[in-house]
Design a protein around this motif. Structure first.
Motif, PDB file in Angstrom:
ATOM      1  N   GLU A 107       2.141  -6.317 -16.270  1.00 29.01           N
ATOM      2  CA  GLU A 107       2.973  -6.823 -17.352  1.00 29.01           C
ATOM      3  C   GLU A 107       3.557  -5.715 -18.223  1.00 29.01           C
ATOM      4  O   GLU A 107       4.609  -5.902 -18.839  1.00 29.01           O
ATOM      5  N   LEU A 108       2.886  -4.598 -18.281  1.00 27.23           N
ATOM      6  CA  LEU A 108       3.331  -3.503 -19.141  1.00 27.23           C
ATOM      7  C   LEU A 108       4.768  -3.102 -18.860  1.00 27.23           C
ATOM      8  O   LEU A 108       5.532  -2.778 -19.775  1.00 27.23           O
ATOM      9  N   ILE A 109       5.176  -3.129 -17.595  1.00 25.28           N
ATOM     10  CA  ILE A 109       6.556  -2.792 -17.248  1.00 25.28           C
ATOM     11  C   ILE A 109       7.215  -3.927 -16.464  1.00 25.28           C
ATOM     12  O   ILE A 109       8.131  -3.709 -15.672  1.00 25.28           O
ATOM     13  N   ASP A 110       6.722  -5.154 -16.694  1.00 23.87           N
ATOM     14  CA  ASP A 110       7.316  -6.345 -16.092  1.00 23.87           C
ATOM     15  C   ASP A 110       7.458  -6.182 -14.574  1.00 23.87           C
ATOM     16  O   ASP A 110       8.539  -6.352 -14.012  1.00 23.87           O
ATOM     17  N   SER A 111       6.359  -5.847 -13.942  1.00 21.59           N
ATOM     18  CA  SER A 111       6.376  -5.576 -12.500  1.00 21.59           C
ATOM     19  C   SER A 111       5.256  -6.326 -11.795  1.00 21.59           C
ATOM     20  O   SER A 111       4.310  -6.810 -12.425  1.00 21.59           O
ATOM     21  N   LYS A 112       5.377  -6.402 -10.488  1.00 13.76           N
ATOM     22  CA  LYS A 112       4.291  -6.862  -9.626  1.00 13.76           C
ATOM     23  C   LYS A 112       3.897  -5.699  -8.729  1.00 13.76           C
ATOM     24  O   LYS A 112       4.742  -4.869  -8.377  1.00 13.76           O
ATOM     25  N   THR A 113       2.629  -5.638  -8.369  1.00 14.17           N
ATOM     26  CA  THR A 113       2.160  -4.559  -7.499  1.00 14.17           C
ATOM     27  C   THR A 113       1.520  -5.138  -6.251  1.00 14.17           C
ATOM     28  O   THR A 113       0.823  -6.163  -6.308  1.00 14.17           O
ATOM     29  N   VAL A 114       1.777  -4.481  -5.142  1.00 15.89           N
ATOM     30  CA  VAL A 114       1.170  -4.863  -3.868  1.00 15.89           C
ATOM     31  C   VAL A 114       0.509  -3.622  -3.282  1.00 15.89           C
ATOM     32  O   VAL A 114       1.158  -2.574  -3.154  1.00 15.89           O
ATOM     33  N   LEU A 115      -0.762  -3.734  -2.951  1.00 18.01           N
ATOM     34  CA  LEU A 115      -1.469  -2.643  -2.282  1.00 18.01           C
ATOM     35  C   LEU A 115      -1.540  -2.953  -0.795  1.00 18.01           C
ATOM     36  O   LEU A 115      -2.112  -3.965  -0.383  1.00 18.01           O
ATOM     37  N   PHE A 116      -0.925  -2.091   0.008  1.00 16.48           N
ATOM     38  CA  PHE A 116      -0.943  -2.219   1.470  1.00 16.48           C
ATOM     39  C   PHE A 116      -1.873  -1.158   2.063  1.00 16.48           C
ATOM     40  O   PHE A 116      -2.005  -0.062   1.514  1.00 16.48           O
ATOM     41  N   GLU A 117      -2.469  -1.480   3.200  1.00 18.87           N
ATOM     42  CA  GLU A 117      -3.187  -0.477   3.986  1.00 18.87           C
ATOM     43  C   GLU A 117      -2.710  -0.571   5.426  1.00 18.87           C
ATOM     44  O   GLU A 117      -2.698  -1.650   6.029  1.00 18.87           O
ATOM     45  N   HIS A 118      -2.308   0.581   5.977  1.00 16.47           N
ATOM     46  CA  HIS A 118      -1.834   0.605   7.357  1.00 16.47           C
ATOM     47  C   HIS A 118      -3.024   0.433   8.291  1.00 16.47           C
ATOM     48  O   HIS A 118      -3.988   1.208   8.232  1.00 16.47           O
ATOM     49  N   GLU A 119      -2.974  -0.585   9.141  1.00 14.66           N
ATOM     50  CA  GLU A 119      -4.145  -0.935   9.946  1.00 14.66           C
ATOM     51  C   GLU A 119      -4.525   0.150  10.945  1.00 14.66           C
ATOM     52  O   GLU A 119      -5.698   0.402  11.192  1.00 14.66           O
ATOM     53  N   LYS A 120      -3.544   0.822  11.525  1.00 12.20           N
ATOM     54  CA  LYS A 120      -3.833   1.792  12.584  1.00 12.20           C
ATOM     55  C   LYS A 120      -4.353   3.115  12.034  1.00 12.20           C
ATOM     56  O   LYS A 120      -5.176   3.778  12.670  1.00 12.20           O
ATOM     57  N   THR A 121      -3.903   3.522  10.836  1.00 16.43           N
ATOM     58  CA  THR A 121      -4.245   4.850  10.317  1.00 16.43           C
ATOM     59  C   THR A 121      -5.055   4.822   9.015  1.00 16.43           C
ATOM     60  O   THR A 121      -5.660   5.829   8.650  1.00 16.43           O
ATOM     61  N   GLY A 122      -5.022   3.717   8.304  1.00 16.79           N
ATOM     62  CA  GLY A 122      -5.694   3.659   7.010  1.00 16.79           C
ATOM     63  C   GLY A 122      -4.850   4.195   5.868  1.00 16.79           C
ATOM     64  O   GLY A 122      -5.318   4.272   4.730  1.00 16.79           O
ATOM     65  N   ALA A 123      -3.602   4.574   6.126  1.00 19.00           N
ATOM     66  CA  ALA A 123      -2.718   5.066   5.063  1.00 19.00           C
ATOM     67  C   ALA A 123      -2.523   3.978   4.011  1.00 19.00           C
ATOM     68  O   ALA A 123      -2.365   2.806   4.332  1.00 19.00           O
ATOM     69  N   LYS A 124      -2.522   4.387   2.732  1.00 21.93           N
ATOM     70  CA  LYS A 124      -2.332   3.446   1.628  1.00 21.93           C
ATOM     71  C   LYS A 124      -0.888   3.507   1.136  1.00 21.93           C
ATOM     72  O   LYS A 124      -0.265   4.570   1.110  1.00 21.93           O
ATOM     73  N   LEU A 125      -0.364   2.346   0.730  1.00 21.75           N
ATOM     74  CA  LEU A 125       0.969   2.281   0.128  1.00 21.75           C
ATOM     75  C   LEU A 125       0.937   1.265  -0.999  1.00 21.75           C
ATOM     76  O   LEU A 125       0.497   0.125  -0.806  1.00 21.75           O
ATOM     77  N   ILE A 126       1.359   1.683  -2.176  1.00 19.26           N
ATOM     78  CA  ILE A 126       1.484   0.781  -3.317  1.00 19.26           C
ATOM     79  C   ILE A 126       2.957   0.494  -3.544  1.00 19.26           C
ATOM     80  O   ILE A 126       3.766   1.415  -3.681  1.00 19.26           O
TER      81      ILE A 126
END
Length: 458
Positions: free
Chosen positions: A54-73
């Protein structure tokens, strides 16, 4: 107590206000793409969490790549100054500056994009609003932003190709150019050492405050990755080899050791598809061990003196710098914010500490810095243009005011004034530029330093 990435980024934003690193949203009245649900898989990325920020009127999604474990927000909002960033945990075990050199090398072209200087090319030939790369104590990060989604998608691809497939594997001269080399102007000239990073760090460490900051870390955290000169000590840069750089890249520049941040009003599916198909799908998950910093409590104040070179004939009277440092260990988020407020109050030109400092003529100025960009944050009272003979008086002065705060605290009105100012800053946070870049790099710093995207909610 629920722990969420959105909270972590809100904390980063609030703390950044105290540290003068304020960010921003440029709201455009456009529709946003529907977000996936927890458990859903998008282009090889599984959704771990969906939250409001809410601080910047946003939504966040945390993804994790299944094959490598790489994180993406993914930080979704209506900001059209869109951003992408990729960070890697890059601990430095010596002062050769290998991670800094590697940062320069990765933006010196890739297999697919063999440009001599990727940053300058992008800056001068694209619609980018920001492009750079940074090496800090524990991580290296590559942020870029653009007002064009298509352009950002291309720029993200260029950066990914550079970090995963740098040209240096096929061209050793890039190492010589960016790290160090011997050179002669002609056959009668003296043999000199040169190199982009070598020369850059000679300039950086030519500043006494920069040199002092590194010496502080060497004193506080001896024999650890937090005590190294992340940019490189020129005297040690020349010990770096091509093989060292290749080994470091092979070890740490892997998707399993990465965090990506995508920010703004973008079609996230296009980015995830490109990232997976063109890069991450070619890797498998890898277990990468990162040394965790351990700090043993000091039984007494540690004192060290470091010599700083100056030109012959330089007047060195009152030309010293004295730093009084406190590692801040095992603190809650609330306590860290409290230390930040303390720094603001002590650092005010009208504070009692500064007034007494001036009255006693202990030096040119006393600056208070709270460095949270470390695995163990450090609060430093730094006195410039002083003399070594005054160190006991400086320590006594700081101790006096710290003890007073422990006993009596600050005046409520003073604390309220600082907090009111910061709240006003937060209320205008959507008015300032480059939120995507600032937020992405600070999130990368938290991830690298605390080994987690999860932070306790007070």
């Amino acid at each position: 107590m629920k722990k969420v990435v959105s909270y972590m980024m809100s904390f980063v934003l609030i703390l950044s206000i105290f540290l003068n690193a304020a960010p921003c949203v440029n709201a455009a009245q456009t529709e946003l793409k529907a977000l996936p649900e927890v458990g859903q898989v998008v282009a090889g990325f599984k959704v771990q969490e969906v939250e409001d920020m809410e601080l910047i009127d946003s939504k966040t999604v945390l993804f994790e790549h299944e094959k490598t474990g790489a994180k993406l927000i993914f930080i979704q909002n209506k900001d059209t100054n869109r951003a992408f960033d990729i960070s890697f945990k890059t601990p430095a075990f010596n002062d050769t500056g290998v991670n800094h050199v590697l940062e320069h090398i990765t933006v010196s072209g890739s297999q697919k994009y063999p440009m001599k200087n990727v940053l300058f090319t992008i800056l001068n030939q694209t619609y980018s609003t920001f492009i750079n790369a940074f090496t800090a104590q524990n991580f290296t990060t590559y942020p870029v932003s653009s007002l064009s989604e298509d352009q950002l998608l291309k720029l993200a691809e260029v950066y990914l190709d550079c970090v995963y497939y740098p040209s240096v594997y096929n061209d050793k001269n890039i190492f010589k150019r960016e790290a160090w080399r011997y050179e002669m102007a002609d056959n009668k000239a003296e043999l000199n050492i040169s190199g982009t990073v070598y020369n850059e760090m000679k300039g950086a460490l030519g500043n006494i405050s920069t040199a002092a900051a590194y010496n502080d870390l060497k004193t506080l955290f001896p024999n650890s990755t937090q005590s190294t000169i992340s940019g490189g000590d020129p005297d040690k840069v020349k010990d770096l080899t091509y093989e060292d750089v290749i080994k470091t890249h092979d070890t740490y520049y892997h998707p399993s050791n990465s965090l990506m941040v995508l920010y703004g009003n973008v079609d996230y599916q296009r980015f995830l598809k490109m990232i997976d198909e063109s890069y991450l799908s070619k890797y498998n998950k890898k277990d990468i061990k990162i040394e965790k910093l351990k700090l043993e409590p000091f039984n007494k104040t540690i004192e060290k003196t470091f010599k700083y070179p100056v030109a012959v004939g330089t007047n060195t009277q009152n030309a010293s710098q004295i730093d009084y440092c406190f590692p801040i260990k095992n603190m809650s988020d609330e306590d860290l914010l409290g230390i930040a407020v303390l720094g603001e109050l002590f650092g005010s030109e009208t504070s009692a500490l500064k007034q007494e400092f001036r009255d006693k003529k202990l030096g040119g100025d006393i600056l208070i810095n709270f460095n949270t960009g470390l695995s163990i944050p450090v609060l430093t009272f730094s006195v410039q243009n002083t003399d070594e003979s005054k160190k006991a008086d400086i320590k006594a002065l700081v101790d006096k005011y710290l003890n007073s705060i422990v006993k009596s605290g600050f005046k409520s009105a003073d604390v309220d004034a600082v907090l009111a100012g910061e709240i006003r800053g937060l209320s205008n946070i959507t008015e300032t530029p480059n939120l995507g870049v600032n937020l992405s790099t600070q999130v990368g710093s938290f991830w690298a330093n605390f080994d987690s995207l999860i932070f306790t909610i007070i």
